[in-house]
Scaffold this motif. Structure first.
Motif, PDB file in Angstrom:
ATOM      1  N   LYS A 113       0.871  -1.176   0.000  1.00 42.61           N
ATOM      2  CA  LYS A 113       0.000   0.000   0.000  1.00 42.61           C
ATOM      3  C   LYS A 113       0.907   1.225   0.000  1.00 42.61           C
ATOM      4  N   ALA A 114       0.682   2.114  -0.978  1.00 42.01           N
ATOM      5  CA  ALA A 114       1.487   3.330  -1.057  1.00 42.01           C
ATOM      6  C   ALA A 114       0.764   4.371  -1.908  1.00 42.01           C
ATOM      7  N   PHE A 115       1.163   5.600  -1.787  1.00 42.42           N
ATOM      8  CA  PHE A 115       0.727   6.718  -2.627  1.00 42.42           C
ATOM      9  C   PHE A 115      -0.672   7.255  -2.339  1.00 42.42           C
ATOM     10  N   ASN A 116      -1.499   6.586  -1.535  1.00 49.97           N
ATOM     11  CA  ASN A 116      -2.868   7.064  -1.390  1.00 49.97           C
ATOM     12  C   ASN A 116      -2.990   8.319  -0.528  1.00 49.97           C
ATOM     13  N   THR A 117      -1.952   8.693   0.176  1.00 52.47           N
ATOM     14  CA  THR A 117      -2.024   9.911   0.992  1.00 52.47           C
ATOM     15  C   THR A 117      -1.416  11.111   0.274  1.00 52.47           C
ATOM     16  N   THR A 118      -1.066  10.934  -0.984  1.00 47.29           N
ATOM     17  CA  THR A 118      -0.446  12.005  -1.774  1.00 47.29           C
ATOM     18  C   THR A 118      -1.305  12.288  -2.993  1.00 47.29           C
ATOM     19  N   PHE A 119      -1.668  13.551  -3.202  1.00 50.48           N
ATOM     20  CA  PHE A 119      -2.527  13.914  -4.327  1.00 50.48           C
ATOM     21  C   PHE A 119      -1.772  13.829  -5.650  1.00 50.48           C
ATOM     22  N   ALA A 120      -2.492  13.434  -6.694  1.00 45.73           N
ATOM     23  CA  ALA A 120      -1.905  13.181  -8.010  1.00 45.73           C
ATOM     24  C   ALA A 120      -1.159  14.394  -8.559  1.00 45.73           C
ATOM     25  N   GLY A 121      -1.699  15.576  -8.404  1.00 48.91           N
ATOM     26  CA  GLY A 121      -1.050  16.776  -8.928  1.00 48.91           C
ATOM     27  C   GLY A 121       0.345  16.981  -8.358  1.00 48.91           C
ATOM     28  N   LEU A 122       0.514  16.656  -7.093  1.00 55.14           N
ATOM     29  CA  LEU A 122       1.836  16.786  -6.471  1.00 55.14           C
ATOM     30  C   LEU A 122       2.763  15.655  -6.886  1.00 55.14           C
ATOM     31  N   LEU A 123       2.204  14.486  -7.154  1.00 54.10           N
ATOM     32  CA  LEU A 123       3.044  13.349  -7.570  1.00 54.10           C
ATOM     33  C   LEU A 123       3.755  13.630  -8.886  1.00 54.10           C
ATOM     34  N   THR A 124       3.172  14.456  -9.730  1.00 61.53           N
ATOM     35  CA  THR A 124       3.809  14.743 -11.018  1.00 61.53           C
ATOM     36  C   THR A 124       5.099  15.522 -10.846  1.00 61.53           C
ATOM     37  N   THR A 125       5.213  16.291  -9.772  1.00 57.60           N
ATOM     38  CA  THR A 125       6.435  17.060  -9.532  1.00 57.60           C
ATOM     39  C   THR A 125       7.335  16.410  -8.486  1.00 57.60           C
ATOM     40  N   GLY A 126       6.746  15.549  -7.632  1.00 58.38           N
ATOM     41  CA  GLY A 126       7.532  14.899  -6.583  1.00 58.38           C
ATOM     42  C   GLY A 126       7.800  15.793  -5.393  1.00 58.38           C
ATOM     43  N   GLU A 127       7.187  16.979  -5.386  1.00 58.33           N
ATOM     44  CA  GLU A 127       7.414  17.879  -4.250  1.00 58.33           C
ATOM     45  C   GLU A 127       6.177  18.721  -3.986  1.00 58.33           C
ATOM     46  N   GLY A 128       6.161  19.267  -2.795  1.00 52.52           N
ATOM     47  CA  GLY A 128       5.095  20.170  -2.405  1.00 52.52           C
ATOM     48  C   GLY A 128       5.685  21.274  -1.559  1.00 52.52           C
ATOM     49  N   HIS A 129       5.484  22.489  -1.967  1.00 48.47           N
ATOM     50  CA  HIS A 129       5.990  23.649  -1.222  1.00 48.47           C
ATOM     51  C   HIS A 129       7.504  23.578  -1.018  1.00 48.47           C
ATOM     52  N   ASP A 130       8.204  23.175  -2.049  1.00 53.64           N
ATOM     53  CA  ASP A 130       9.671  23.145  -2.077  1.00 53.64           C
ATOM     54  C   ASP A 130      10.306  22.109  -1.154  1.00 53.64           C
ATOM     55  N   PHE A 131       9.589  21.056  -0.826  1.00 57.52           N
ATOM     56  CA  PHE A 131      10.216  19.955  -0.100  1.00 57.52           C
ATOM     57  C   PHE A 131       9.747  18.645  -0.721  1.00 57.52           C
ATOM     58  N   PRO A 132      10.574  17.597  -0.637  1.00 56.60           N
ATOM     59  CA  PRO A 132      10.203  16.306  -1.239  1.00 56.60           C
ATOM     60  C   PRO A 132       8.953  15.739  -0.572  1.00 56.60           C
TER      61      PRO A 132
END
Length: 89
Positions: free
Chosen positions: A5-24
């Motif tokens: 089980k993985a990835f379900n707590t991360t929104f798809a739009g952020l997965l395309t960049t691999g980061e959110g708000h300048d952190f991995p």
């Protein structure tokens, strides 16, 4: 069969960049097979994200609840699907 089980707590739009708000992004991983979790961890790292092993597959229940809560707060907090769950180092 090996299940991870993985990835379900991360929104798809952020997965395309691999980061959110300048952190991995942190990707939470649960499973009963160490080798299978290692493969998923490699995939996560290849996308410039940080894998976190949260334990056995039975933790999938908590990950589902965490994902639901993350979805539920988007509109009230006006996060517009640009938030992520961040774990401390």
């Amino acid at each position: 069969m090996k299940v991870v089980k993985a990835f379900n707590t991360t929104f798809a739009g952020l997965l395309t960049t691999g980061e959110g708000h300048d952190f991995p992004l942190d990707v939470l991983i649960a499973g009963d097979d160490s080798a299978a979790k290692d493969k998923v961890s490699e995939l996560v790292r290849s996308g410039a994200m940080r894998p976190f092993d949260v334990g056995p597959l039975r933790r999938a229940r908590e990950l589902e609840a965490m994902g639901f809560l993350h979805i539920a707060i988007q509109q009230p907090l006006e996060l517009n699907w640009h938030s992520s769950i961040k774990l401390l180092p």
